[in-house]
Design an enzyme around this catalytic site. Structure first.
Site, PDB file in Angstrom:
ATOM      1  N   LYS A 191       0.842  -1.198   0.000  1.00 45.00           N
ATOM      2  CA  LYS A 191       0.000   0.000   0.000  1.00 45.00           C
ATOM      3  C   LYS A 191       0.876   1.245   0.000  1.00 45.00           C
ATOM      4  O   LYS A 191       1.679   1.457   0.905  1.00 45.00           O
ATOM      5  CB  LYS A 191      -0.904  -0.001   1.231  1.00 45.00           C
ATOM      6  CG  LYS A 191      -1.712   1.272   1.444  1.00 45.00           C
ATOM      7  CD  LYS A 191      -2.456   1.229   2.779  1.00 45.00           C
ATOM      8  CE  LYS A 191      -3.097   2.571   3.107  1.00 45.00           C
ATOM      9  NZ  LYS A 191      -3.740   2.566   4.445  1.00 45.00           N
TER      10      LYS A 191
ATOM     11  N   ASP B  82      -2.587  10.355   4.155  1.00 42.22           N
ATOM     12  CA  ASP B  82      -3.993   9.979   4.250  1.00 42.22           C
ATOM     13  C   ASP B  82      -4.744  10.940   5.163  1.00 42.22           C
ATOM     14  O   ASP B  82      -4.639  10.867   6.385  1.00 42.22           O
ATOM     15  CB  ASP B  82      -4.112   8.547   4.788  1.00 42.22           C
ATOM     16  CG  ASP B  82      -5.559   8.084   4.878  1.00 42.22           C
ATOM     17  OD1 ASP B  82      -6.422   8.701   4.220  1.00 42.22           O
ATOM     18  OD2 ASP B  82      -5.812   7.105   5.602  1.00 42.22           O
TER      19      ASP B  82
ATOM     20  N   LYS C  18     -10.147  12.446   8.937  1.00 44.21           N
ATOM     21  CA  LYS C  18      -9.636  11.991  10.227  1.00 44.21           C
ATOM     22  C   LYS C  18      -9.627  13.156  11.222  1.00 44.21           C
ATOM     23  O   LYS C  18      -9.562  14.332  10.827  1.00 44.21           O
ATOM     24  CB  LYS C  18      -8.206  11.476  10.075  1.00 44.21           C
ATOM     25  CG  LYS C  18      -8.054  10.215   9.251  1.00 44.21           C
ATOM     26  CD  LYS C  18      -6.583   9.852   9.113  1.00 44.21           C
ATOM     27  CE  LYS C  18      -6.396   8.597   8.279  1.00 44.21           C
ATOM     28  NZ  LYS C  18      -6.836   7.386   8.987  1.00 44.21           N
TER      29      LYS C  18
ATOM     30  N   ASP D 284     -12.187   6.861   4.260  1.00 44.19           N
ATOM     31  CA  ASP D 284     -10.950   6.591   5.000  1.00 44.19           C
ATOM     32  C   ASP D 284     -10.558   5.121   4.920  1.00 44.19           C
ATOM     33  O   ASP D 284      -9.505   4.730   5.421  1.00 44.19           O
ATOM     34  CB  ASP D 284     -11.108   7.018   6.468  1.00 44.19           C
ATOM     35  CG  ASP D 284      -9.779   7.085   7.200  1.00 44.19           C
ATOM     36  OD1 ASP D 284      -8.747   7.256   6.525  1.00 44.19           O
ATOM     37  OD2 ASP D 284      -9.778   6.973   8.441  1.00 44.19           O
TER      38      ASP D 284
ATOM     39  N   ARG E  57      -7.431  -0.279   1.147  1.00 42.44           N
ATOM     40  CA  ARG E  57      -7.900  -1.556   0.589  1.00 42.44           C
ATOM     41  C   ARG E  57      -8.348  -1.399  -0.859  1.00 42.44           C
ATOM     42  O   ARG E  57      -8.314  -2.360  -1.624  1.00 42.44           O
ATOM     43  CB  ARG E  57      -9.025  -2.120   1.470  1.00 42.44           C
ATOM     44  CG  ARG E  57     -10.264  -1.268   1.541  1.00 42.44           C
ATOM     45  CD  ARG E  57     -11.166  -1.592   2.721  1.00 42.44           C
ATOM     46  NE  ARG E  57     -10.556  -1.184   3.973  1.00 42.44           N
ATOM     47  CZ  ARG E  57     -11.126  -1.365   5.175  1.00 42.44           C
ATOM     48  NH1 ARG E  57     -12.311  -1.950   5.260  1.00 42.44           N
ATOM     49  NH2 ARG E  57     -10.535  -0.957   6.267  1.00 42.44           N
TER      50      ARG E  57
END
Length: 498
Positions: free
Chosen positions: A263, A268, A275, A345, A349
């Site tokens: 990944k 992020d 977040k 968020d 994946r």
């Protein structure tokens, strides 16, 4: 660092002699105590009063123009404890080390563990020399271990020298790969975009003789990597898809083909499911899985492991603007399967789904392993002591668990029972990217990834959120640990020796 090996201890002027010492029942073990007493010319009871050989305990004793450094390893000595002790010595007590340093094990004839522990020592010394402050206007003095004139002489019995040379060279190569990618993980987001990861990969491949193919946004779009593109919608920085391939020497007529996927989210924010601001600055570490894959590829090539590696790193940041993907959106993927976005968020994946599908469909590895700083759930479960392991192959899981025990980069297997997949079913798409429930977060993330493995019979997912970035001896805050490289190299060596 230059490594020298000798069977007899040869004293030199202005030399540091490191003596690693194990502990037994709260004090120096008997065998090393006798050797130390003889070397230093001091009574045993005098040494015992000053030094207990606890883990990471350091005591320096000058003798003429030489300096003896006793380094405690604690009880039940193993690879991990030895590495951590030497890492601590190099990081916190580098002033005790000199350009001519000797590693002297208080060993007796017949001891055959010290070659492997010497590998841990070399790895720890180099790792401990890592410096976080590369963006300061004044970085201060560099660690002596990384000096061009630093020479480490390792004293071992004659019958162990040949093996020790191989062990220690491996330890140094792995440590160098670790510190290189640690610098990548620790780099702030404005110094680390997807094209920077791609440039690092290309430079490493050219230097060490493996292949790097970099796809830009147009090529990613043409290939149909819609999940990677969706995460990138809100970013001003284009994505990159990094594909790496290493073909080692063919030994015994076999060459296992192993696939790796990492990944590569360079920062992020959480996207529209943003977040909290607390600790968001640590989200520069969200490409820890990519770093582990990059470091493993470089180390494997330098070690010339007899294995065929294919690796993919889908890379983007996860940012916020008017174009960012929204909760309730339905996107496609490289596999052709549709995904309902519940939480932006849960982006890692998504890009892994495209990476897994690509490697499995286009390169057909016998084994496929993905690594990602994926969920807070894995951190809440294991803290910073182990990565969460998921696999549909008991033998693969066993190999990874064994590699974790040998290297100290531990993993612990969690279930991926069929029932957990029910939480990922969507009413409007083939699957949703988040269960929406505050339970089993790491497991349901693994079930999402499993959906994109095309029922590959030998797949493992490592959630390294708690192990790739944490407390280190390098600074006051959290930093990269280099986790995953030693684990994967040990795993690769085990499968090539079968």
């Amino acid at each position: 660092m230059t490594l020298q090996f000798q069977s007899d201890f040869q004293q030199q002027a202005q030399q540091t002699i490191i003596i690693p010492v194990s502990q037994d029942q709260g004090q120096i073990a008997a065998a090393p105590l006798a050797k130390i007493s003889q070397l230093l010319g001091q009574q045993k009871d005098v040494i015992l009063r000053s030094f207990k050989a606890g883990a990471k305990e350091v005591m320096s004793l000058p003798s003429g123009d030489q300096l003896f450094v006793l380094l405690g390893l604690g009880a039940n000595v193993n690879f991990s404890k030895t590495l951590q002790a030497f890492q601590h010595l190099s990081s916190k007590h580098s002033h005790l080390l000199t350009a001519k340093t000797t590693l002297l094990w208080p060993a007796t004839e017949g001891d055959d563990l010290f070659g492997l522990l010497s590998e841990a020592a070399v790895n720890g010394l180099w790792q401990g020399s890592y410096h976080l402050g590369r963006y300061k206007t004044s970085n201060g003095q560099s660690n002596v271990v990384q000096g061009a004139d630093f020479e480490l002489s390792i004293v071992l019995p004659e019958d162990q020298l040949a093996a020790a040379k191989e062990y220690c060279q491996r330890g140094l190569i792995i440590a160098q790969a670790q510190t290189e990618v640690m610098a990548l993980v620790n780099a702030p987001a404005n110094y680390k975009h997807p094209h920077d990861l791609a440039a690092w990969a290309k430079a490493s491949a050219e230097k060490y003789g493996y292949q790097a193919t970099i796809w830009d946004k147009d090529q990613i779009t043409k290939a149909g990597m819609h999940a990677l593109l969706a995460v990138n919608y809100g970013s001003p920085e284009p994505p990159a898809f990094i594909f790496l391939e290493y073909k080692g020497p063919n030994r015994n007529g076999t060459q296992p083909k192993i696939g790796l996927v990492g990944k590569g989210v360079t920062f992020d924010t959480g996207g529209l499911s943003i977040k909290p601001s607390t600790n968001m600055h640590y989200m520069k570490s969200d490409m820890g899985g990519a770093a582990a894959v990059l470091g493993t590829m470089e180390a494997a090539a330098r070690l010339k492991l007899p294995v065929h590696l294919v690796a993919a790193i889908p890379s983007t940041d996860n940012s916020v603007d008017a174009l960012a993907v929204k909760p309730s959106d339905v996107i496609s993927s490289y596999s052709g399967k549709s995904i309902e976005i519940i939480d932006t968020d849960a982006e890692g994946r998504l890009i892994l789904a495209d990476g897994l599908s690509y490697v499995i469909r286009e390169h057909a590895p016998q084994v496929i392993i993905d690594l990602a700083t994926l969920t807070g759930s894995s951190v809440r479960t294991f803290g910073y002591q182990a990565a969460a392991l998921f696999s549909n192959d008991d033998q693969l899981a066993h190999h990874l668990e064994q590699a974790g025990r040998q290297t100290g980069e531990r993993v612990w297997r969690l279930p991926i029972w069929e029932e957990y997949g029910d939480d990922m079913k969507s009413d409007v798409a083939d699957i949703k990217n988040f269960s929406g429930r505050p339970v089993a977060g790491a497991i349901t993330a693994a079930k999402f990834l499993e959906f994109f493995t095309d029922n590959h019979p030998s797949w493992a997912h490592l959630d390294i959120a708690g192990t790739a970035f944490g407390d280190t001896p390098y600074g006051k805050g959290k930093a990269a640990t280099g986790y995953g490289i030693r684990l994967l190299i040990q795993f690769l060596m085990s499968v090539t020796q079968e």
